[in-house]
Design a protein around this motif. Structure first.
Motif, PDB file in Angstrom:
ATOM      1  N   TYR A 143      -0.790  -1.505   3.793  1.00  0.00           N
ATOM      2  CA  TYR A 143       0.122  -0.359   3.775  1.00  0.00           C
ATOM      3  C   TYR A 143      -0.636   0.906   3.398  1.00  0.00           C
ATOM      4  O   TYR A 143      -1.537   0.873   2.568  1.00  0.00           O
ATOM      5  N   SER A 144      -0.219   2.020   3.982  1.00  0.00           N
ATOM      6  CA  SER A 144      -0.674   3.337   3.554  1.00  0.00           C
ATOM      7  C   SER A 144       0.442   3.914   2.686  1.00  0.00           C
ATOM      8  O   SER A 144       1.615   3.881   3.073  1.00  0.00           O
ATOM      9  N   LEU A 145       0.077   4.419   1.510  1.00  0.00           N
ATOM     10  CA  LEU A 145       1.086   4.954   0.596  1.00  0.00           C
ATOM     11  C   LEU A 145       1.466   6.368   1.027  1.00  0.00           C
ATOM     12  O   LEU A 145       0.676   7.306   0.887  1.00  0.00           O
ATOM     13  N   ASP A 146       2.671   6.524   1.558  1.00  0.00           N
ATOM     14  CA  ASP A 146       3.148   7.831   2.003  1.00  0.00           C
ATOM     15  C   ASP A 146       3.288   8.772   0.813  1.00  0.00           C
ATOM     16  O   ASP A 146       3.906   8.419  -0.189  1.00  0.00           O
ATOM     17  N   GLY A 147       2.707   9.954   0.931  1.00  0.00           N
ATOM     18  CA  GLY A 147       2.768  10.930  -0.153  1.00  0.00           C
ATOM     19  C   GLY A 147       1.624  10.811  -1.133  1.00  0.00           C
ATOM     20  O   GLY A 147       1.360  11.739  -1.893  1.00  0.00           O
ATOM     21  N   GLY A 148       0.958   9.660  -1.139  1.00  0.00           N
ATOM     22  CA  GLY A 148      -0.220   9.453  -1.969  1.00  0.00           C
ATOM     23  C   GLY A 148       0.012   9.640  -3.456  1.00  0.00           C
ATOM     24  O   GLY A 148       1.141   9.642  -3.947  1.00  0.00           O
ATOM     25  N   PHE A 149      -1.101   9.787  -4.174  1.00  0.00           N
ATOM     26  CA  PHE A 149      -1.030   9.916  -5.631  1.00  0.00           C
ATOM     27  C   PHE A 149      -0.311  11.197  -6.047  1.00  0.00           C
ATOM     28  O   PHE A 149       0.348  11.234  -7.079  1.00  0.00           O
ATOM     29  N   PHE A 151      -7.462 -11.616   1.596  1.00  0.00           N
ATOM     30  CA  PHE A 151      -7.166 -10.901   2.841  1.00  0.00           C
ATOM     31  C   PHE A 151      -5.702 -11.004   3.247  1.00  0.00           C
ATOM     32  O   PHE A 151      -5.246 -10.268   4.116  1.00  0.00           O
ATOM     33  N   ASP A 152      -4.959 -11.917   2.616  1.00  0.00           N
ATOM     34  CA  ASP A 152      -3.542 -12.061   2.931  1.00  0.00           C
ATOM     35  C   ASP A 152      -2.637 -11.398   1.894  1.00  0.00           C
ATOM     36  O   ASP A 152      -1.420 -11.364   2.064  1.00  0.00           O
ATOM     37  N   ALA A 153      -3.214 -10.888   0.821  1.00  0.00           N
ATOM     38  CA  ALA A 153      -2.404 -10.215  -0.198  1.00  0.00           C
ATOM     39  C   ALA A 153      -1.926  -8.869   0.330  1.00  0.00           C
ATOM     40  O   ALA A 153      -2.691  -8.153   0.988  1.00  0.00           O
ATOM     41  N   PRO A 154      -0.672  -8.503   0.064  1.00  0.00           N
ATOM     42  CA  PRO A 154      -0.197  -7.173   0.465  1.00  0.00           C
ATOM     43  C   PRO A 154      -1.041  -6.110  -0.236  1.00  0.00           C
ATOM     44  O   PRO A 154      -1.114  -6.079  -1.464  1.00  0.00           O
ATOM     45  N   THR A 155      -1.713  -5.282   0.534  1.00  0.00           N
ATOM     46  CA  THR A 155      -2.659  -4.303   0.002  1.00  0.00           C
ATOM     47  C   THR A 155      -2.202  -2.895   0.360  1.00  0.00           C
ATOM     48  O   THR A 155      -1.936  -2.615   1.533  1.00  0.00           O
ATOM     49  N   VAL A 156      -2.104  -2.038  -0.663  1.00  0.00           N
ATOM     50  CA  VAL A 156      -1.648  -0.662  -0.470  1.00  0.00           C
ATOM     51  C   VAL A 156      -2.821   0.281  -0.707  1.00  0.00           C
ATOM     52  O   VAL A 156      -3.491   0.198  -1.734  1.00  0.00           O
ATOM     53  N   VAL A 157      -3.067   1.167   0.250  1.00  0.00           N
ATOM     54  CA  VAL A 157      -4.136   2.155   0.124  1.00  0.00           C
ATOM     55  C   VAL A 157      -3.525   3.488  -0.301  1.00  0.00           C
ATOM     56  O   VAL A 157      -2.593   3.982   0.325  1.00  0.00           O
ATOM     57  N   CYS A 158      -4.087   4.046  -1.379  1.00  0.00           N
ATOM     58  CA  CYS A 158      -3.613   5.308  -1.930  1.00  0.00           C
ATOM     59  C   CYS A 158      -4.710   6.358  -1.829  1.00  0.00           C
ATOM     60  O   CYS A 158      -5.865   6.084  -2.149  1.00  0.00           O
ATOM     61  N   CYS A 159      -4.343   7.569  -1.381  1.00  0.00           N
ATOM     62  CA  CYS A 159      -5.260   8.703  -1.402  1.00  0.00           C
ATOM     63  C   CYS A 159      -4.519   9.865  -2.069  1.00  0.00           C
ATOM     64  O   CYS A 159      -3.612   9.645  -2.851  1.00  0.00           O
ATOM     65  N   TYR A 160      -4.888  11.077  -1.778  1.00  0.00           N
ATOM     66  CA  TYR A 160      -4.219  12.235  -2.392  1.00  0.00           C
ATOM     67  C   TYR A 160      -2.812  12.452  -1.854  1.00  0.00           C
ATOM     68  O   TYR A 160      -1.859  12.607  -2.603  1.00  0.00           O
TER      69      TYR A 160
END
Length: 110
Positions: free
Chosen positions: A91-97, A61-70
């Motif tokens: 983090y939310s990945l700006d621009g996504g995959f 739960f403390d690891a830097p976690t990045v969420v990727c969508c489209y």
């Protein structure tokens, strides 16, 4: 803002790409299974309604976690959900995959 109102942060595909080899981030991809199978960010984990329970059980739960969508839209809601599950560095990945694929076509796992 009180401590229990932590929110996710934003990360650009360039920032993620620069640090991907270092394994700094846990990357979770929330796109549909078929899209994930067609190509994904290297070392990313597919996260779906079916796998979320296992992911939460095993997660750091403390690891830097990045969420990727489209495109970087749905990932914001998913990132906030992870914050609500007591993740501390999301983090939310700006621009996504879509943007990752456009900028780094040779760095795609299949």
């Amino acid at each position: 803002m009180s401590n229990n109102e932590v929110t996710f942060k934003h990360l650009s595909v360039e920032q993620l790409h620069e640090s991907l080899e270092q394994g700094k981030y846990v990357v979770v991809d929330i796109r549909d299974p078929n899209s994930f199978e067609q190509g994904s960010i290297p070392h990313s984990n597919h996260l779906s309604n079916d796998s979320i329970g296992d992911f939460l059980r095993d997660a750091d739960f403390d690891a830097p976690t990045v969420v990727c969508c489209y495109h970087g839209i749905s990932s914001q809601q998913a990132a906030q959900f992870l914050i609500s599950q007591d993740f501390t560095d999301v983090y939310s990945l700006d621009g996504g995959f879509t943007q990752w694929q456009a900028l780094y076509p040779n760095d795609i796992a299949k």
